[in-house]
Design a protein around this motif. Structure first.
Motif, short mmCIF file in Angstrom:
data_model
loop_
_atom_site.label_atom_id
_atom_site.label_comp_id
_atom_site.label_asym_id
_atom_site.label_seq_id
_atom_site.Cartn_x
_atom_site.Cartn_y
_atom_site.Cartn_z
N GLU A 28 0.93 -6.32 -3.09
CA GLU A 28 0.44 -6.08 -4.46
C GLU A 28 0.32 -7.38 -5.24
O GLU A 28 -0.59 -7.55 -6.04
CB GLU A 28 1.37 -5.11 -5.19
N LEU A 31 -3.09 -9.22 -5.07
CA LEU A 31 -4.34 -8.55 -5.44
C LEU A 31 -5.12 -9.24 -6.55
O LEU A 31 -6.36 -9.22 -6.54
CB LEU A 31 -4.07 -7.09 -5.81
N GLU A 32 -4.45 -9.89 -7.48
CA GLU A 32 -5.19 -10.58 -8.55
C GLU A 32 -6.04 -11.70 -7.97
O GLU A 32 -7.23 -11.81 -8.28
CB GLU A 32 -4.22 -11.13 -9.60
N ASP A 35 -8.85 -10.25 -5.69
CA ASP A 35 -9.92 -9.72 -6.52
C ASP A 35 -10.79 -10.84 -7.08
O ASP A 35 -12.02 -10.74 -7.10
CB ASP A 35 -9.32 -8.87 -7.65
N GLU A 38 -12.93 -12.23 -4.26
CA GLU A 38 -13.92 -11.23 -3.90
C GLU A 38 -15.11 -11.26 -4.87
O GLU A 38 -16.27 -11.20 -4.48
CB GLU A 38 -13.26 -9.84 -3.89
N THR A 47 -13.42 -3.58 -5.17
CA THR A 47 -12.64 -3.63 -6.40
C THR A 47 -11.16 -3.86 -6.07
O THR A 47 -10.73 -3.66 -4.92
CB THR A 47 -12.75 -2.31 -7.19
N ARG A 48 -10.41 -4.24 -7.07
CA ARG A 48 -8.97 -4.37 -6.88
C ARG A 48 -8.40 -3.03 -6.40
O ARG A 48 -7.50 -3.00 -5.56
CB ARG A 48 -8.33 -4.80 -8.20
#
Length: 176
Positions: A28, A31-32, A35, A38, A47-48
Motif C-alpha cells: 500500500e 501506491l502513491e 500511481d 503510471e 488507477t490507484r
C-alpha cells in the motif's frame, strides 16, 4: 522441448541483484509513487484503485527501487496453470537501460515457480517498444482482441502474446 534444445531457465533474481536494485513485493505504501509513474507514462493509465484491488486480490505485484526512487513495477496473476501479465512499467528516468526486460524475466520466473505452464499478455499494436521487447524475449502472437484498449479516437486492438515457461526444478519447457 528441453532447456538443452534452446531455452534455459532465466535466473531473474540474479539479473536484478546484478543491478544492485531492490525488488520487493508492492505494498500500500508504494501506491502513491506507482500511481504517479503510471500517469506519467500512459495516456490511459491504471488507477490507484486498480493497483489496490490487485494487492487485495493477492496478485503477484512487485516494485523495483534504487533507494527511495521507484524504477519500475509489475503485476501478474496465476490461474490454474496459466499466468497473465497485467501490468509492467518502467519509470521514464529508468527507461532504455534493460529494466523492462529484467522485470519481464522476474515475472516469468515467479510464474514458473507457481507452476504456470505459460505466460500471456496483451500489448497495443502502437507500442512498438514493448512489442519488440516481448518478441525478443520469445513471446509469440496467438490472437487479437478487437477494441480492447481505450484510445484517443475510440478503441485500439490488443495483440495477445504467449510464452511457454521453463519449470525451474526440471529445466523442461511446458508444451502447448
Amino acid at each position: 522441448m528441453s532447456a538443452v534444445q534452446g531455452r534455459a531457465p532465466i535466473d531473474a533474481a540474479r539479473i536484478l541483484a546484478g543491478w544492485a536494485q531492490a525488488c520487493r513485493p508492492m505494498g500500500e505504501g508504494d501506491l502513491e509513487q506507482v500511481d504517479a509513474v503510471e500517469r506519467q507514462i500512459y495516456s490511459f493509465p491504471w488507477t490507484r484503485g486498480n493497483f489496490a484491488d490487485s494487492l487485495r486480490s493477492g496478485y503477484d505485484a512487485w516494485v523495483v527501487r534504487d533507494g527511495a526512487q521507484l524504477l519500475g513495477y509489475c503485476v501478474s496473476m496465476v490461474a490454474l496453470d496459466e499466468a497473465h501479465l497485467l501490468n509492467i512499467s518502467v519509470a521514464p528516468t529508468a527507461q532504455g537501460r534493460g529494466l523492462g526486460r529484467r522485470l519481464l524475466a522476474w515475472v516469468e520466473q515467479r510464474a514458473a515457480v507457481h507452476h504456470a505452464r505459460s505466460l500471456l499478455l496483451e500489448v497495443r499494436p502502437s507500442n512498438a517498444v514493448a512489442k519488440g521487447m516481448y518478441e525478443r524475449a520469445g513471446y509469440e502472437r496467438i490472437g487479437l482482441r478487437r477494441g480492447y484498449y481505450p484510445a484517443a479516437r475510440g478503441r485500439e486492438d490488443a495483440i495477445v502474446m504467449r510464452k511457454m515457461l521453463v519449470l525451474p526444478d526440471t529445466g523442461d519447457v511446458h508444451g502447448g
